[in-house]
Design an enzyme around this catalytic site. Sequence first.
Site, PDB file in Angstrom:
ATOM      1  N   LYS A  22       0.851  -1.407   0.620  1.00 47.21           N
ATOM      2  CA  LYS A  22      -0.484   0.309  -0.265  1.00 47.21           C
ATOM      3  C   LYS A  22       0.884   1.391   0.105  1.00 47.21           C
ATOM      4  CE  LYS A  22      -1.525   2.093   3.782  1.00 47.21           C
ATOM      5  NZ  LYS A  22      -1.258   2.909   4.342  1.00 47.21           N
ATOM      6  N   ASN A  23       2.215   1.355   1.098  1.00 50.97           N
ATOM      7  CA  ASN A  23       2.626   2.397   1.435  1.00 50.97           C
ATOM      8  C   ASN A  23       3.414   2.621  -0.098  1.00 50.97           C
ATOM      9  OD1 ASN A  23       1.207   3.076   3.181  1.00 50.97           O
ATOM     10  ND2 ASN A  23       2.807   2.484   4.838  1.00 50.97           N
ATOM     11  N   ARG A 102      -3.898  10.614   4.953  1.00 52.58           N
ATOM     12  CA  ARG A 102      -3.007  11.396   4.740  1.00 52.58           C
ATOM     13  C   ARG A 102      -2.200  11.571   3.996  1.00 52.58           C
ATOM     14  NH1 ARG A 102       0.559  14.878   8.336  1.00 52.58           N
ATOM     15  NH2 ARG A 102       2.719  14.243   7.599  1.00 52.58           N
ATOM     16  N   CYS A 126      -4.972  12.625  13.154  1.00 52.57           N
ATOM     17  CA  CYS A 126      -4.778  11.298  12.776  1.00 52.57           C
ATOM     18  C   CYS A 126      -4.467  11.093  14.310  1.00 52.57           C
ATOM     19  CB  CYS A 126      -3.699  10.879  11.908  1.00 52.57           C
ATOM     20  SG  CYS A 126      -3.310   9.173  11.811  1.00 52.57           S
ATOM     21  N   ARG A 131       1.067  14.228  13.475  1.00 52.88           N
ATOM     22  CA  ARG A 131       1.604  14.292  12.076  1.00 52.88           C
ATOM     23  C   ARG A 131       1.595  15.922  11.490  1.00 52.88           C
ATOM     24  NH1 ARG A 131      -0.386   8.715  10.171  1.00 52.88           N
ATOM     25  NH2 ARG A 131       1.459   9.136   8.539  1.00 52.88           N
ATOM     26  N   PRO A 132       2.641  16.728  11.580  1.00 53.67           N
ATOM     27  CA  PRO A 132       2.439  17.984  10.790  1.00 53.67           C
ATOM     28  C   PRO A 132       3.272  17.722   9.621  1.00 53.67           C
ATOM     29  CG  PRO A 132       4.609  17.710  12.427  1.00 53.67           C
ATOM     30  CD  PRO A 132       3.355  16.481  12.847  1.00 53.67           C
ATOM     31  N   VAL A 133       3.057  18.529   8.182  1.00 53.47           N
ATOM     32  CA  VAL A 133       4.111  18.693   7.196  1.00 53.47           C
ATOM     33  C   VAL A 133       4.683  19.427   7.242  1.00 53.47           C
ATOM     34  CG1 VAL A 133       1.314  17.755   6.121  1.00 53.47           C
ATOM     35  CG2 VAL A 133       1.568  19.817   6.609  1.00 53.47           C
ATOM     36  N   ASP A 134       4.892  19.697   8.552  1.00 50.63           N
ATOM     37  CA  ASP A 134       6.647  21.556   8.503  1.00 50.63           C
ATOM     38  C   ASP A 134       7.691  20.478   7.047  1.00 50.63           C
ATOM     39  OD1 ASP A 134       6.289  19.571  10.186  1.00 50.63           O
ATOM     40  OD2 ASP A 134       7.786  20.629  11.234  1.00 50.63           O
ATOM     41  N   LEU A 135       8.098  20.009   7.437  1.00 47.41           N
ATOM     42  CA  LEU A 135       9.303  19.250   6.586  1.00 47.41           C
ATOM     43  C   LEU A 135       8.894  18.926   5.646  1.00 47.41           C
ATOM     44  CD1 LEU A 135      10.246  16.804   9.476  1.00 47.41           C
ATOM     45  CD2 LEU A 135      10.774  19.293   9.143  1.00 47.41           C
ATOM     46  N   ASP A 316       5.361   0.459  11.598  1.00 48.48           N
ATOM     47  CA  ASP A 316       4.182  -0.124  11.325  1.00 48.48           C
ATOM     48  C   ASP A 316       3.795  -1.597  12.417  1.00 48.48           C
ATOM     49  OD1 ASP A 316       3.029   2.014  10.343  1.00 48.48           O
ATOM     50  OD2 ASP A 316       3.723   1.983   8.698  1.00 48.48           O
ATOM     51  N   ILE A 338       8.876   6.337  16.767  1.00 49.96           N
ATOM     52  CA  ILE A 338       8.510   7.727  15.107  1.00 49.96           C
ATOM     53  C   ILE A 338       6.658   8.191  15.575  1.00 49.96           C
ATOM     54  CG2 ILE A 338       7.690   7.224  13.168  1.00 49.96           C
ATOM     55  CD1 ILE A 338      10.941   6.180  13.914  1.00 49.96           C
ATOM     56  N   ARG A 408      -9.081  -0.611   4.742  1.00 55.72           N
ATOM     57  CA  ARG A 408      -7.819   0.199   4.406  1.00 55.72           C
ATOM     58  C   ARG A 408      -6.647  -0.353   4.102  1.00 55.72           C
ATOM     59  NH1 ARG A 408      -6.549   4.521   8.082  1.00 55.72           N
ATOM     60  NH2 ARG A 408      -5.123   5.254   6.376  1.00 55.72           N
TER      61      ARG A 408
HETATM   62  C1  EPZ Z   1       4.054   7.010   6.071  1.00 57.37           C
HETATM   63  O1  EPZ Z   1       3.852   7.595   6.741  1.00 57.37           O
HETATM   64  C2  EPZ Z   1       3.808   5.778   6.449  1.00 57.37           C
HETATM   65  N1  EPZ Z   1       2.357   6.196   5.461  1.00 57.37           N
HETATM   66  C3  EPZ Z   1       3.267   5.557   7.759  1.00 57.37           C
HETATM   67  O2  EPZ Z   1       2.165   4.454   7.699  1.00 57.37           O
HETATM   68  C4  EPZ Z   1       4.411   5.383   8.185  1.00 57.37           C
HETATM   69  O3  EPZ Z   1       4.201   4.747   9.358  1.00 57.37           O
HETATM   70  C5  EPZ Z   1       5.327   5.834   8.688  1.00 57.37           C
HETATM   71  O4  EPZ Z   1       5.435   7.064   7.052  1.00 57.37           O
HETATM   72  C6  EPZ Z   1       6.945   5.755   9.193  1.00 57.37           C
HETATM   73  O5  EPZ Z   1       7.042   4.886   8.117  1.00 57.37           O
HETATM   74  C7  EPZ Z   1       2.468   6.580   4.199  1.00 57.37           C
HETATM   75  O6  EPZ Z   1       3.320   5.415   3.528  1.00 57.37           O
HETATM   76  C8  EPZ Z   1       1.035   6.739   3.619  1.00 57.37           C
HETATM   77  P1  EPZ Z   1       6.499  10.200   8.591  1.00 57.37           P
HETATM   78  P2  EPZ Z   1       4.616   9.236   6.542  1.00 57.37           P
HETATM   79  O7  EPZ Z   1       7.173  11.634   8.304  1.00 57.37           O
HETATM   80  O8  EPZ Z   1       5.170   9.330   5.842  1.00 57.37           O
HETATM   81  C9  EPZ Z   1       7.156  13.118  11.984  1.00 57.37           C
HETATM   82  C10 EPZ Z   1       0.095   2.691   7.961  1.00 57.37           C
HETATM   83  O9  EPZ Z   1      -0.040   2.712   9.092  1.00 57.37           O
HETATM   84  N2  EPZ Z   1       7.157  14.699  10.899  1.00 57.37           N
HETATM   85  O10 EPZ Z   1       7.926   9.916   7.906  1.00 57.37           O
HETATM   86  O11 EPZ Z   1       3.522  10.673   7.475  1.00 57.37           O
HETATM   87  C11 EPZ Z   1       5.983  12.934  11.963  1.00 57.37           C
HETATM   88  O12 EPZ Z   1       4.451  13.006  12.356  1.00 57.37           O
HETATM   89  C12 EPZ Z   1       0.394   4.495   7.977  1.00 57.37           C
HETATM   90  O13 EPZ Z   1      -0.031   2.374   6.640  1.00 57.37           O
HETATM   91  C13 EPZ Z   1       6.967  15.895  11.403  1.00 57.37           C
HETATM   92  O14 EPZ Z   1       7.154  15.904  12.231  1.00 57.37           O
HETATM   93  O15 EPZ Z   1       5.585   9.562   7.617  1.00 57.37           O
HETATM   94  C14 EPZ Z   1       6.195  11.285  12.705  1.00 57.37           C
HETATM   95  O16 EPZ Z   1       6.824  11.253  13.938  1.00 57.37           O
HETATM   96  C15 EPZ Z   1       1.105   4.810   9.333  1.00 57.37           C
HETATM   97  N3  EPZ Z   1       7.185  16.726  10.659  1.00 57.37           N
HETATM   98  C16 EPZ Z   1       7.192  11.330  12.496  1.00 57.37           C
HETATM   99  O17 EPZ Z   1       7.945  12.525  11.178  1.00 57.37           O
HETATM  100  C17 EPZ Z   1       6.609  16.230   9.203  1.00 57.37           C
HETATM  101  O18 EPZ Z   1       6.065  17.270   7.887  1.00 57.37           O
HETATM  102  C18 EPZ Z   1       8.093  10.169  10.473  1.00 57.37           C
HETATM  103  O19 EPZ Z   1       6.244  10.356  10.248  1.00 57.37           O
HETATM  104  C19 EPZ Z   1       6.306  14.802   8.519  1.00 57.37           C
HETATM  105  C20 EPZ Z   1       6.305  14.590   9.789  1.00 57.37           C
END
Ligand code: EPZ
Length: 430
Positions: A22-23, A102, A126, A131-135, A316, A338, A408
């Site tokens: 999926k991912n 997301r 969520c 789960r912010p999008v700042d980065l 996950d 995480i 999902r």
């Molecule tokens: C992906 O989410 C996956 N989703 C998640 O799987 C998975 O748990 C996660 O990566 C970690 O491996 C998909 O691929 C669709 P991140 P993503 O950005 O990209 C923080 C599932 O069950 N962060 O690597 O959203 C964030 O809050 C899902 O299939 C910021 O602070 O995860 C987290 O603590 C759930 N600012 C960490 O980074 C940002 O702008 C890692 O998140 C972005 C992230």
Amino acid sequence: MDRIRIVGGAQLNGVIPISGAKNAALPLMIASMLTDETLQLHNVPRLADVAQLLRILSNHGLDHGVAGKRPGQSAVTGQSIRLRARDIIDTTAPYDLVSKMRAGFWVIAPLLARMGEARVSLPGGCAIGTRPVDLLLMALERLGAEIEIDGGYAHARAPKGLKGNDIVFPKVTVGGTHTALMAAVLADGTTVIENAAREPEVVDLANCLIAMGARITGAGTSQIVIDGVSRLNGAEYSVLPDRIETGTYAMAVAMTGGDVLLEGARPDLLQDALDTLQRAGVEITPTNEGIRIKRNGHGIEAVDVTTEPFPGFPTDLQAQFMALMTKARGTSMIRETIFENRFMHVQELARLGAHIRLDGDLAYVEGVPRLTGAPVMATDLRASVSLVIAALAADGETTVNRVYHLDRGFEGLEHKLSQCGAQIGRISGH
Ligand code: EPZ
């Protein structure tokens, strides 16, 4: 609403085919918007998230066709999808579509790269953390985008196009790396992503983009270098096998005992989780067809884990592993690093008789000799499948409510498990 009914106690024996990830499928589908030609994806899992993303992409003007089943193909062997975004007709991704998923936010990258503009709803809250999008936005700004947050939307503009630059992520982010990659492939000049996510899904996206004509090196390491090109072409690409589905079924077999071949699974995608299971007493044998998981006779030993970005133990799989540890010999310490709020399954596992104590980002799981079936509630995708794993080894009947979480992310879950001897079925709701 549908529910899943499980009567625990049966061992799992047989073959479980592993679906496309999926991912990986989601970012690949989004990448199709970077070209006006056709991207054909194979091995796409039949999941609610895939259908939802198709709705999001269609809103921007993407045409898609799903190839029918080929003779001999079962309903759980993935589908082939043709995606073509010949013209982008709308650069806004509205709240009612993006709030449901997301990953939908990632469309900001191809829209901006191709159209010089994107207005994308910020993803909703969520269950597993803020789960912010700042980065993600920082990465786009580094490439020259101007971003304004207004009315719950991120409005990004780059009227003169994006420009290659260095992007240094202060923490590893999968979505951030996907976004940076998709934006940089059409930027003018070279982009270097430092502290990039090394997840296999990032490598899959990079390989697909390379097949589309992008120039990328280093995917799978923490430094990715992208030389921008002026346009991308269509391609044909097959989604990699789902490592989280693989780990989930491996833990289910570890829980019930038995002997199952996870067909099509690749050990290199989840070596850390497999090593952890081996330490817990599970027999793991990579074969030409996939990975064979076996546990006979003796019980499960308690093992400690800490979730980490790839190649560490994946967040996950944390909930599923916790379910396994509820019946282990001894106490296991599970640390979630995480996401800050990814322990919602604890309360539900307790309803089945598990002994778990939480202390900040730590869970102490004290193994008990038996679990007993009960009605439980799914809270998120991976949490809900952890309840299924526990229920498979619980005495009596468990019903898992809010099954849409499972739909999902797990293709044909009841079918795959019942083929191996589990007593599991769906009760249709109203
Ligand atoms: C992906 O989410 C996956 N989703 C998640 O799987 C998975 O748990 C996660 O990566 C970690 O491996 C998909 O691929 C669709 P991140 P993503 O950005 O990209 C923080 C599932 O069950 N962060 O690597 O959203 C964030 O809050 C899902 O299939 C910021 O602070 O995860 C987290 O603590 C759930 N600012 C960490 O980074 C940002 O702008 C890692 O998140 C972005 C992230």
